[in-house]
Design an enzyme around this catalytic site. Structure first.
Site: not given
Length: 183
Positions: A59, A61, A91
């Site tokens: 996600a 990128e 994260h």
């Protein structure tokens, strides 16, 4: 559960000129991503548009791929798809917040972006949201992109006479008394 909620859906926009949409998907959860893509493709085709598909590793990128495509190609709009499911670390927050923020910034720069990156607590929530016959969030993201394209086209050629617009290729030099111009 969100499926019981009623909400208003805007009528599908209509276009005089063809619409070309880039779907950018992060297929980390392949089955969920495939459903999101199917919903987006169906919505674009129902509006008479065409689409191309590219895949990114995750996600984070997706916004970068959209930015590159905008600078180097000729798409009218973009659909961002993927799924982030909460795990045991922070994260999740980083990926959710940063991908969403980057997509919003692209939109504020004038790109027509529909955000269909799911951010969920469980896989079951993602499956319900991605289901084409269910919540169809892929189709919803494509609809958002199409509505933004329609708005951009509506206002794209209008001018209120405010701001600086060079006359053709000529540029007026500021402070020039003789009205000289350079090309």
């Amino acid at each position: 559960m969100a499926t019981a909620e009623q909400h208003h859906v805007l009528a599908r926009p209509e276009f005089d000129e063809p619409v070309k949409i880039l779907i950018v998907v992060a297929p980390y959860y392949k089955d969920i991503a495939d459903n999101l893509v199917a919903g987006a493709q169906a919505e674009i085709e129902a509006a008479g548009g065409t689409w191309e598909l590219v895949e990114m590793p995750g996600a984070l990128e997706v916004p970068s791929a959209i930015g590159i495509a905008d600078r180097r190609s000729n798409f009218d709009g973009y659909v961002a798809l993927g799924c982030v499911i909460r795990g045991e670390t922070t994260h999740y927050e980083t990926v959710c917040n940063d991908s969403s923020r980057a997509l919003q910034l692209l939109g504020l720069q004038g790109l027509c972006v529909g955000n269909g990156i799911l951010t969920v607590e469980t896989r079951v929530q993602a499956e319900v949201r991605a289901d084409v016959l269910g919540q169809n969030k892929g189709g919803g993201a494509a609809a958002a992109a199409l509505h933004l394209v329609a708005l951009a086209r509506k206002w794209g050629s209008q001018s209120k006479g405010i701001g600086f617009k060079p006359a053709g290729q000529d540029i007026q030099i500021a402070g020039s008394n003789d009205g000289s111009k350079t090309a």
